[in-house]
Design a protein around this motif. Structure first.
Motif, PDB file in Angstrom:
ATOM      1  N   GLY A 278      38.704  24.384  15.488  1.00 36.26           N
ATOM      2  CA  GLY A 278      37.368  24.829  15.128  1.00 36.26           C
ATOM      3  C   GLY A 278      36.724  23.962  14.057  1.00 36.26           C
ATOM      4  O   GLY A 278      37.347  23.075  13.494  1.00 36.26           O
ATOM      5  N   PRO A 279      35.429  24.213  13.799  1.00 32.41           N
ATOM      6  CA  PRO A 279      34.634  25.323  14.333  1.00 32.41           C
ATOM      7  C   PRO A 279      33.946  25.053  15.679  1.00 32.41           C
ATOM      8  O   PRO A 279      33.474  25.973  16.324  1.00 32.41           O
ATOM      9  N   ILE A 280      33.905  23.775  16.117  1.00 32.60           N
ATOM     10  CA  ILE A 280      33.195  23.450  17.354  1.00 32.60           C
ATOM     11  C   ILE A 280      34.103  23.616  18.568  1.00 32.60           C
ATOM     12  O   ILE A 280      33.713  24.202  19.577  1.00 32.60           O
ATOM     13  N   MET A 281      35.320  23.084  18.481  1.00 34.61           N
ATOM     14  CA  MET A 281      36.272  23.149  19.592  1.00 34.61           C
ATOM     15  C   MET A 281      37.460  24.017  19.198  1.00 34.61           C
ATOM     16  O   MET A 281      38.015  23.850  18.105  1.00 34.61           O
ATOM     17  N   LYS A 320      37.815  25.877  24.246  1.00 35.89           N
ATOM     18  CA  LYS A 320      36.553  26.604  24.160  1.00 35.89           C
ATOM     19  C   LYS A 320      35.601  25.792  23.288  1.00 35.89           C
ATOM     20  O   LYS A 320      35.986  25.347  22.203  1.00 35.89           O
ATOM     21  N   VAL A 321      34.382  25.598  23.747  1.00 37.47           N
ATOM     22  CA  VAL A 321      33.423  24.739  23.048  1.00 37.47           C
ATOM     23  C   VAL A 321      32.243  25.574  22.568  1.00 37.47           C
ATOM     24  O   VAL A 321      31.582  26.247  23.371  1.00 37.47           O
ATOM     25  N   ASN A 322      31.966  25.524  21.284  1.00 42.13           N
ATOM     26  CA  ASN A 322      30.815  26.210  20.709  1.00 42.13           C
ATOM     27  C   ASN A 322      29.635  25.255  20.584  1.00 42.13           C
ATOM     28  O   ASN A 322      29.789  24.129  20.098  1.00 42.13           O
ATOM     29  N   PHE A 323      28.488  25.680  21.037  1.00 35.79           N
ATOM     30  CA  PHE A 323      27.205  25.009  20.810  1.00 35.79           C
ATOM     31  C   PHE A 323      26.942  23.781  21.681  1.00 35.79           C
ATOM     32  O   PHE A 323      25.820  23.572  22.137  1.00 35.79           O
ATOM     33  N   PHE A 324      27.934  22.896  21.895  1.00 31.28           N
ATOM     34  CA  PHE A 324      27.644  21.566  22.425  1.00 31.28           C
ATOM     35  C   PHE A 324      28.270  21.293  23.779  1.00 31.28           C
ATOM     36  O   PHE A 324      28.837  20.230  24.005  1.00 31.28           O
ATOM     37  N   GLY A 325      28.216  22.233  24.680  1.00 28.73           N
ATOM     38  CA  GLY A 325      28.709  21.980  26.019  1.00 28.73           C
ATOM     39  C   GLY A 325      29.511  23.134  26.564  1.00 28.73           C
ATOM     40  O   GLY A 325      29.821  24.095  25.856  1.00 28.73           O
ATOM     41  N   PRO A 326      29.886  23.051  27.842  1.00 28.26           N
ATOM     42  CA  PRO A 326      30.643  24.129  28.481  1.00 28.26           C
ATOM     43  C   PRO A 326      32.102  24.130  28.045  1.00 28.26           C
ATOM     44  O   PRO A 326      32.643  23.107  27.612  1.00 28.26           O
ATOM     45  N   ASP A 327      32.740  25.274  28.169  1.00 29.01           N
ATOM     46  CA  ASP A 327      34.170  25.375  27.903  1.00 29.01           C
ATOM     47  C   ASP A 327      34.954  24.537  28.907  1.00 29.01           C
ATOM     48  O   ASP A 327      34.540  24.369  30.058  1.00 29.01           O
TER      49      ASP A 327
END
Length: 367
Positions: A278-281, A320-327
């Motif tokens: 985290g926090p993005i991936m 899991k990807v937050n904000f910048f693309g699909p999981d």
């Protein structure tokens, strides 16, 4: 004064709202990552190896079933420097253990031809190597780096110690760097190119190894669009269970991020917020790996050994990807982690890749 008080209350509300959002986001991430799982930990402790400098890093870890495979794929999220060392060590190890000599690369045939010329020249021609590394910016900007150049210099040196029958050859299987068409996906094109090379060169009995972006090496389709990665597609002509996927996860590390249209890059092009905890991936279960590893280390884990819980769960099996693309996670509950990948390298405290040095800092074009 009344206006100032009103503005002050508005700012306070905005501040509290932002703090609430941050707290909610943090709690949500922590819940997804989960605390260390005792069943997973018990297995992992007996199926890992810390990789040390100046030793045969991988000797004694893999079993015969691993070596009997035909295709070995190392997956990374581009930009972490330590991956280049792992790539070199894994290629060298497979060459020494099973005679593997074909490196399938996430580059087109034009650049792989130049790279093979570099590897076979009697003298290191740095002008050729530099041109390839610089050209890679067109397809993978985060990978074009000083460490990439130095890795291929090491492969050149290693190749010189080998007899002609064992020397490393690069097979570029990606779309042409100048091809912007979307008629075929890159994964589809890489699959067709590899199959064509195998047929034309009669390499049906050979083994292949390569470093690719993380999503390309997953052996199951993922996301709501049911995207089929390269590793899934090559199963059409690679024998069942003859593909091994190894992936690199990073924590407490820096990543190189050049200027791009999707994510704001800092002035020094280095970020610490793109680790897989985290926090993005986010990788579910990565705290298990943190629990039994040390800072400034690289540790490999075999997830597919006897009595592995990863044959029954999906921990470590996607991002899991937050904000910048699909999981990048399979949506099927029938798929386990070991259906997707079989080995994990946990990298702690990696440095970021560095932009390739300018020509002014090098001594001539040849070494």
């Amino acid at each position: 004064m009344r206006i100032i008080k009103i503005l002050g209350k508005i700012l306070l509300v905005l501040l509290l709202l932002n703090l609430f959002i941050i707290a909610f986001f943090w709690i949500k991430n922590e819940n997804y990552l989960e605390s260390p799982n005792q069943k997973n930990l018990s297995y992992l402790k007996n199926n890992k190896k810390v990789i040390l400098e100046n030793r045969d890093r991988l000797n004694g870890f893999f079993d015969q079933e691993f070596y009997d495979s035909d295709v070995f794929l190392l997956g990374e999220n581009h930009g972490f420097a330590e991956v280049q060392n792992i790539d070199f060590e894994l290629l060298k190890h497979l060459n020494q253990k099973i005679g593997l000599k074909y490196y399938i690369a996430e580059m087109d045939s034009i650049r792989s031809k130049k790279l093979n010329q570099y590897l076979t020249d009697s003298i290191k021609n740095n002008s050729i190597l530099r041109s390839v590394v610089i050209d890679i910016k067109q397809r993978i900007p985060q990978q074009s780096s000083q460490q990439l150049l130095e890795k291929w210099e090491k492969i050149y040196d290693y190749n010189k110690t080998l007899p002609d029958s064992s020397k490393i050859t690069v097979l570029g299987i990606d779309k042409n760097f100048d091809d912007d068409s979307r008629e075929l996906s890159r994964d589809s094109m890489m699959t067709l190119n590899l199959k064509s090379i195998i047929n034309k060169r009669h390499l049906e009995n050979e083994k292949f190894y390569g470093l690719f972006g993380y999503s390309h090496v997953l052996q199951e389709s993922y996301s709501e669009s049911n995207f089929r990665p390269f590793a899934v597609r090559i199963k059409s002509f690679i024998k069942k269970n003859k593909i091994k996927s190894l992936v690199c996860y990073n924590i407490d590390s820096e990543v190189y991020l050049p200027e791009n249209d999707q994510f704001p890059a800092p002035e020094d092009h280095k970020l610490t917020i793109l680790n897989e905890d985290g926090p993005i991936m986010l990788v579910k279960g990565i705290n298990d790996l943190r629990e039994i590893t040390q800072p400034n280390s690289v540790t490999i884990f075999d997830l597919d050994n006897t009595n592995s819980p990863y044959r029954e769960n999906q921990y470590l099996g996607g991002i899991k990807v937050n904000f910048f693309g699909p999981d990048v996670i399979t949506k099927s509950s029938d798929v386990s982690t070991t259906d997707v990948l079989q080995y994990v390298f946990l990298i702690r405290n990696s440095k970021a890749l560095e932009p390739i040095q300018t020509i002014d800092n090098l001594v001539g074009g040849h070494e």
